[in-house]
Scaffold this motif. Structure first.
Motif, PDB file in Angstrom:
ATOM      1  N   GLU A 293       0.819  -1.219   0.000  1.00  0.00           N
ATOM      2  CA  GLU A 293       0.000   0.000   0.000  1.00  0.00           C
ATOM      3  C   GLU A 293       0.849   1.263   0.000  1.00  0.00           C
ATOM      4  OE1 GLU A 293      -2.770  -2.653  -0.094  1.00  0.00           O
ATOM      5  OE2 GLU A 293      -1.678  -2.749   1.786  1.00  0.00           O
ATOM      6  N   THR A 298       0.298   0.739  10.041  1.00  0.00           N
ATOM      7  CA  THR A 298      -1.038   0.282  10.381  1.00  0.00           C
ATOM      8  C   THR A 298      -1.355   0.668  11.818  1.00  0.00           C
ATOM      9  OG1 THR A 298      -0.143  -1.875  10.989  1.00  0.00           O
ATOM     10  CG2 THR A 298      -0.959  -1.622   8.758  1.00  0.00           C
ATOM     11  N   VAL A 772     -10.421  -1.303   7.027  1.00  0.00           N
ATOM     12  CA  VAL A 772     -10.321  -0.882   5.634  1.00  0.00           C
ATOM     13  C   VAL A 772     -11.712  -0.552   5.092  1.00  0.00           C
ATOM     14  CG1 VAL A 772      -9.692  -1.644   3.311  1.00  0.00           C
ATOM     15  CG2 VAL A 772      -8.240  -2.249   5.259  1.00  0.00           C
ATOM     16  N   GLU A 773     -11.811   0.542   4.333  1.00  0.00           N
ATOM     17  CA  GLU A 773     -13.047   0.921   3.655  1.00  0.00           C
ATOM     18  C   GLU A 773     -12.821   0.866   2.145  1.00  0.00           C
ATOM     19  OE1 GLU A 773     -15.965   1.573   5.075  1.00  0.00           O
ATOM     20  OE2 GLU A 773     -15.157   1.321   7.115  1.00  0.00           O
ATOM     21  N   ARG A 774     -13.855   0.437   1.419  1.00  0.00           N
ATOM     22  CA  ARG A 774     -13.753   0.278  -0.036  1.00  0.00           C
ATOM     23  C   ARG A 774     -14.857   1.066  -0.725  1.00  0.00           C
ATOM     24  NH1 ARG A 774     -10.456  -4.238  -1.202  1.00  0.00           N
ATOM     25  NH2 ARG A 774      -9.862  -5.358   0.694  1.00  0.00           N
ATOM     26  N   VAL A 843      -9.501   1.852  -2.227  1.00  0.00           N
ATOM     27  CA  VAL A 843      -9.312   1.242  -0.915  1.00  0.00           C
ATOM     28  C   VAL A 843      -8.712   2.290   0.026  1.00  0.00           C
ATOM     29  CG1 VAL A 843      -8.234  -0.623   0.393  1.00  0.00           C
ATOM     30  CG2 VAL A 843      -8.965  -1.014  -1.970  1.00  0.00           C
ATOM     31  N   THR A 845      -7.225   2.931   3.797  1.00  0.00           N
ATOM     32  CA  THR A 845      -6.659   2.172   4.917  1.00  0.00           C
ATOM     33  C   THR A 845      -6.152   3.135   5.976  1.00  0.00           C
ATOM     34  OG1 THR A 845      -5.931   0.519   3.297  1.00  0.00           O
ATOM     35  CG2 THR A 845      -5.082   0.313   5.541  1.00  0.00           C
TER      36      THR A 845
END
Length: 935
Positions: A293, A298, A772-774, A843, A845
Motif C-alpha cells: 500500500e 497500520t 479498511v473501507e472500499r 481502498v 486504509t
C-alpha cells in the motif's frame, strides 16, 4: 516508507575496479591512503559495483568522522548494542546482514506488526501422503503427520497479488506476480513449524521445517528453475486456543534492508571492510508498514513495535537504539498523538536513544513531519555527502544540505543532519538499486553513531542516558554554510567530537520549551509582524528534574532578536519574553534566529534553544526583481498570498550562462507540497519551470515558491508570479452553469468565457473506523486518466500515523498507491491505451497511533474520470467587462456530452476565462441542482 526519497546527484567517474567475483580487502594507512589486496575468488555475492561503491566512499562514514573514530577506538564499533529497525521489514538473506564484526549473529529477531504477512490457516485432512491446498495437491506430507503432536495439519496460501506488484511481489521469481503459493503448518515437539514447496516440485518430502525466527533463526524462500529465491522470508508464530496464527516476515520495498545496512551492515556484499556505521551492533527488525500500500503504517503498529523493542532489549540486558525512517506531514504541529506517545515511552525509558527521519517534503519551511516532531527523539535531516559530490567540490567544502530534507518552523527541528545518500544492502530482487537517498538514509546513520557512543560507554562501564547522547551529538555538530536552525538544526553530526563531549562528563539540565501563540517548540510568524507594536514573543520554560531553580545566561545569534541577560528556570513553568526589532523585516524573505540558554559550564553547550522565524511575504505582482543568486545546495524562498478560486501560475527561469540548473518547488499554505506535483527543474536558457494552479485547487493563504541550488554549484533564478485578475466560482443551475467572476484588482478586466466538458466526477462522503473501507465504481472505456482526492478535517489528522489510498482492480492488483501524508491526499492513474470498461475499487486504509481511543473518521472523496480530446466538448460563454473590485454573474449553457456517465457520476467541466494573453481555469463538478429530476 514515506520518509524515503529524494533525488541523488550523479556520482563522478572513478578509476577501474577489480573484476566481479574477486574478494577484496582494503586497509587504510596512517596517511589515509587505501591499500587494496585481492584475497581470492569468492561467489557472485561480490561484484564490481559493490567494490566501486566501497572505494568511492558511498557508505559515507568519513562525513561524520566514523572512520577516524574507529581507527582510535576500534572496539567501540557498536558491539554490545542492539539497534531496533522499525520499518517495512528487512531481508535476512542479504550478504552483510549475517554477522557482526565480532562474528556474532547480526539479526536477533524479525517480527511483523503490520499484518501484511498474515496467512489465514485452516485445519486440513491429508489424503495418504498428499494434501490439497487451494486446488493443488502436495505430496510428502506423511512425515509431517508423523512429527505433528496430535497429528493435526493446517494449511494456508500466499497470494502474490496481495503483496503488491513485481518484482517485489514475484515471490518465486518466475516473472509473474499472480501466483498462489501453499503453506503447510504443524506443531512439532519443538514448536510450530512451516513447510513450503520452495523448489516447486510438488513435494514437501525434501523441504526443511521453518520455525519461528526468534527460536529457530530459520528463513526460507521460493525459487523457480533453480535460481536463488528473490525474497527471503521468516515465520512468526503465535498460538491462540491451541491453533496456530502465522505471519510471514519479508521486505517487499527494500527500504528497511537499505536502512539496516547503513546503521549496522558488516562486509556488505562480501566486500571485506565495507561496513555500515556500527558493524558490531546487533539488530532486530520490527515491521510496522505494509509495503504493497505504499509503505503505510497500520493502526497501533508503531507503538506495539516500540514496546516490543524495549522489552526485548531489557530481557537481554542490551542497551537499545531505535531507528524509524518514517514521517508524514504535520497539519497542526505539536498535537500529533504518536508524538506524545513516543515522548512518554522515552521519558519512562531514559537510556533508550530514538532516531527519526525528518521527512522529505523540503526545502519549504514548516515541512517537518511527525513523529519527527516529537521532542525527545533525535530528528535527522539529510546532506549530500562529500563522496557523492564532484571533484573539485563546490566552493563550500564538505557536506551540503539536501534540498529534499524537511524543515522546521513551528517545531525546533531537525536536531541535526547526516549523510542522506548511501550505497547499502537491498534484497536480491532490488539489486541494481543499491544507491538510495532521503532522510530515511540519514536517520539510521545517526542511529549508528549513537550505537558507537553507547558501545564506548558500555566498555568504559559508564551510565547511558539517551538525552545526553542527543546533547553530545547536537552540541558538537558542525553548522553548514548558508543554512539556518530550521534547515539543519545544529549541523552535521561528528561522532569523534561527540565522544569527547561525553567523556568530559557534562550534565546540562533538561529544559522543556513551548512557544506561546505562534508555534509549538519554536515560534513562527507567517505574515510578518501584525503591527509595529507586535514585537514580543513569549516562550514557556520548565526544568522538571531540577531541585531548585537554575539561572541560565541567554545569548542571541541575530541583532533583530533580543532577550533578558538571564532567566531562572525550575520545576514551575516560567514565561520568557523575547523582543523582535521590527525595522529588520522591511524586505521580503525568511528570517530565523535563536536564543540559546547556557549554564556556567559553557563547554557543555546550550541547555536549550528558542528558535524564532519571521516570514515576510512578497507583495509584488509579476516578476520579482532579480535575478536572485541561489548558492550551491542553498535555497531562495518566495512567499505570496493566494485567494480561493483565483488561479495563478508561477514561472522559474534560469538566465542563460548563469550557472547550474535549479530544482524548484511549490508548497501550499502550512507547508503541504502542492497537491498536483510540487517538484520541477529549471535549466539555463529557455528551459523554464512552470506551476499552473487551477482555481479549484487554490487554497487561501501563503504559498511558498522555492528554488533549491544544485550541489554542483551556484546559479541564478528569476521568480515570476502571475495571478488571474479574477476569482472564478461556478455552480450548475437549471439554465446551465452559473459563473461568478470577482475582479481582484484595481483595474477593469475584460474577459472571454467558455465551458469544456472533460469527463465525470463522483463525490462521496465516507466514514469508517480502524478497518479498511472500499469504494467500488465502474470506469468506462472512454476514460484515459483517473484522479482521486481524499479530504478530511485537519483536526482529525493528529490521531493518525498514516492513511493509505489505493486504486485496485477486482482481481486484487494494485494499479496505483499513494499514502495520504496530509489531511488532503491525491492519487492519479493513467489508463493504458485501449482499456475497456471495468469495475475498480478505491481502498482506504487508516492507520491510527493507537486503537484504545476514538477511531472514527470521516472524509470527502472525489473520483474524477477524464476523457481524451476526442471526447471533450466546448461551449463558448458570454464576454464580460468587470469593474475594479466588483463581481459579474453570467451563465454558460452546458453542451451535449459525447460520453456516457457511470452510476453516481455527474459531468466534470472546466470554466475557461481569457484575460489578455492568459487563459485561467476552474475545474468544477456539475451535478444536477438539488430537487432537479432531469437536465
Amino acid at each position: 516508507m514515506p520518509a524515503c526519497g529524494g533525488k541523488n546527484p550523479t556520482p563522478a567517474n572513478v578509476d577501474p575496479v577489480p573484476a566481479p567475483g574477486t574478494s577484496v580487502a582494503v586497509t587504510q594507512g596512517a596517511d589515509s591512503t587505501l591499500a587494496i589486496r585481492m584475497v581470492g575468488t569468492v561467489g557472485s555475492s561480490v561484484d564490481s559495483a559493490s567494490v566501486t561503491a566501497f572505494l568511492r566512499g558511498w557508505m559515507p562514514l568519513k562525513s561524520t568522522g566514523v572512520d577516524g573514530f574507529l581507527r582510535v577506538h576500534h572496539t567501540f564499533d557498536g558491539r554490545g548494542v542492539l539497534i531496533a529497525v522499525l520499518d517495512g521489514g528487512i531481508d535476512a538473506g542479504i550478504p552483510g546482514l549475517a554477522t557482526t564484526s565480532t562474528g556474532d549473529r547480526k539479526i536477533l529477531d524479525l517480527r511483523d506488526f503490520s499484518g501484511e504477512g498474515a496467512v489465514p490457516l485452516a485445519r486440513t485432512e491429508p489424503a495418504g501422503d498428499s494434501i490439497r491446498v487451494a486446488g493443488h495437491w502436495l505430496r510428502g506430507v506423511r512425515r509431517l503427520a508423523a512429527i505433528s503432536t496430535g497429528g493435526v495439519i493446517w494449511t494456508g496460501t500466499v497470494s502474490e497479488a496481495a503483496w503488491g506488484n513485481a518484482p517485489a511481489a514475484d515471490v518465486n521469481g518466475n516473472g509473474e506476480a499472480d501466483d498462489t503459493l501453499a503453506i503447510v503448518v504443524c506443531k512439532a515437539s519443538d514448536g510450530w513449524v512451516l513447510y513450503a514447496d520452495t523448489d516447486g516440485d510438488g513435494s514437501l518430502a525434501n523441504e526443511k521445517p521453518v520455525h519461528d525466527f526468534l527460536t529457530g533463526r530459520d528463513t526460507f524462500g521460493w525459487s523457480t528453475a533453480g535460481r536463488p529465491s528473490p525474497l527471503t522470508l521468516a515465520a512468526n508464530f503465535r498460538e491462540v486456543k491451541g491453533a496456530p496464527e502465522l505471519d510471514l516476515f519479508f521486505d517487499g520495498d527494500a527500504h528497511g534492508s537499505h536502512v539496516t545496512g547503513i546503521a549496522a551492515g558488516h562486509d556488505l556484499y562480501g566486500v571485506r571492510g565495507f561496513d555500515g556505521v556500527a558493524p558490531g551492533a546487533q539488530v532486530i527488525a520490527l515491521k510496522i508498514a505494509r509495503n504493497a500500500e505504499g509503505g503505510i503504517s497500520t493502526s497501533g503498529s508503531m507503538l506495539s513495535a516500540l514496546r516490543y523493542a524495549i522489552g526485548f532489549a531489557r530481557s537481554r540486558r542490551l542497551p537499545l537504539v531505535i531507528n524509524m525512517s518514517y514521517g508524514v506531514g504535520n497539519e497542526q504541529e505539536g498535537t500529533a498523538r504518536i508524538d506524545h506517545l513516543i515522548d512518554s515511552v522515552l521519558a519512562a525509558n531514559p537510556s533508550v536513544v530514538f532516531t527519526i527521519a525528518a521527512s522529505n517534503d523540503g526545502p519549504a519551511v514548516s515541512t517537518l513531519g511527525f513523529p519527527g516532531s516529537a521532542v525527545r527523539p533525535i530528528t535527522v535531516g539529510a546532506t549530500y555527502p562529500a563522496s557523492f559530490l564532484p571533484a573539485p567540490p563546490p566552493r563550500q567544502s564538505g557536506e551540503l544540505l539536501a534540498y529534499f530534507s524537511s524543515r522546521g518552523g513551528e517545531v525546533a527541528k531537525p536536531d541535526l543532519v547526516a549523510p542522506g545518500i548511501a550505497w547499502s544492502s537491498v534484497p536480491r530482487w532490488n539489486r541494481g538499486d543499491e544507491q538510495k537517498g532521503g532522510t530515511s538514509m540519514a536517520s539510521p546513520h545517526v542511529a549508528g553513531l549513537a550505537a558507537l557512543l553507547i558501545s564506548g560507554l558500555v566498555q568504559d562501564k559508564r551510565a547511558i542516558e539517551g538525552r545526553l547522547i542527543k546533547q553530545a551529538l547536537m552540541v558538537t555538530a558542525a553548522p553548514l554554510a548558508v543554512q539556518t536552525a530550521i534547515d539543519q538544526g545544529t549541523g552535521l553530526a561528528n561522532v569523534g567530537r561527540a565522544w569527547v563531549w561525553l567523556a568530559a562528563g557534562h550534565q546540562p539540565p533538561e529544559v522543556t520549551v513551548a512557544a506561546q501563540d505562534h508555534g509549538a517548540t519554536a515560534a513562527i510568524r507567517w505574515n510578518g509582524l501584525s503591527s509595529p507594536a507586535d514585537t514580543i514573543q513569549r516562550f514557556t520554560l520548565t526544568a522538571p528534574a531540577l531541585g531548585e531553580a537554575m539561572s541560565f545566561r541567554l545569548q542571541s545569534d541575530a541583532p533583530w532578536l533580543s532577550a533578558p541577560a538571564t532567566v531562572s528556570v525550575g520545576r514551575q513553568p516560567v514565561s520568557l519574553a523575547l523582543s523582535y526589532h521590527a525595522s529588520a523585516f522591511a524586505a521580503p524573505g525568511v528570517y530565523t534566529a535563536t536564543i540559546s540558554g547556557w549554564t556556567a559550564d559553557s563547554d557543555a553547550g546550550p541547555a536549550f534553544r528558542l528558535v524564532n522565524t519571521i516570514v515576510v511575504p512578497s507583495r509584488i505582482e509579476g516578476a520579482v526583481p532579480g535575478p536572485i543568486t541561489v548558492p550551491a545546495s542553498g535555497q531562495s524562498r518566495l512567499f505570496f498570498a493566494a485567494d480561493s478560486g483565483r488561479p495563478f501560475a508561477i514561472l522559474f527561469k534560469v538566465p542563460s550562462g548563469s550557472g547550474q540548473p535549479v530544482n524548484v518547488f511549490l508548497h501550499e499554505p502550512g507547508g503541504q507540497p502542492f497537491r498536483d506535483g510540487n517538484a520541477n527543474q529549471a535549466a539555463p536558457g529557455d528551459d523554464a519551470a512552470v506551476f499552473a494552479v487551477d482555481g479549484r485547487d487554490v487554497v487561501t493563504g501563503l504559498y511558498q515558491a522555492t528554488a533549491a541550488g544544485s550541489p554542483y554549484g551556484p546559479s541564478q533564478v528569476v521568480f515570476d508570479v502571475e495571478r488571474s485578475p479574477v476569482a472564478i466560482h461556478a455552480l450548475r443551475q437549471k439554465g446551465g452553469v452559473s459563473v461568478s467572476l470577482e475582479n481582484m484588482t484595481t483595474n477593469a478586466v475584460s474577459a472571454r468565457t467558455a465551458l469544456a466538458l472533460i469527463g465525470a466526477e463522483r463525490g462521496i462522503s465516507q466514514s469508517g473506523h480502524a478497518g479498511v473501507e472500499r469504494i467500488p465504481f465502474v470506469v468506462p472505456a472512454w476514460v484515459t486518466h483517473i484522479g482521486i482526492d481524499i479530504r478530511m478535517d485537519p483536526a482529525q489528522w493528529p490521531r493518525f500515523t498514516d492513511f493509505g489510498l489505493t486504486l485496485m482492480d477486482t482481481a486484487g492488483h494494485r494499479l496505483a498507491t499513494e499514502p495520504v501524508n496530509y489531511a488532503l491526499g491525491r492519487l492519479t492513474f493513467d489508463r493504458p491505451a485501449g482499456s475497456k470498461s471495468e469495475p475498480l475499487v478505491v481502498v482506504l486504509t487508516p492507520g491510527f497511533a493507537d486503537t484504545t481511543g476514538d477511531t472514527r473518521w470521516t472524509a470527502d472523496a472525489s473520483i474524477r474520470l477524464y476523457a481524451d480530446s476526442t471526447n471533450t466538448v466546448f461551449q463558448d460563454g458570454p464576454n464580460a467587462n468587470i469593474g475594479p473590485g466588483t463581481t459579474t454573474e453570467l451563465t454558460i449553457p452546458i453542451p451535449d456530452s459525447r460520453i456516457t456517465l457511470g452510476e453516481g457520476f455527474a459531468p466534470l467541466g472546466i470554466v475557461v476565462v481569457e484575460t489578455g494573453e492568459h487563459a485561467w481555469t476552474r475545474e468544477v463538478p456539475l451535478p444536477l441542482p438539488a430537487g432537479t429530476l432531469s437536465p
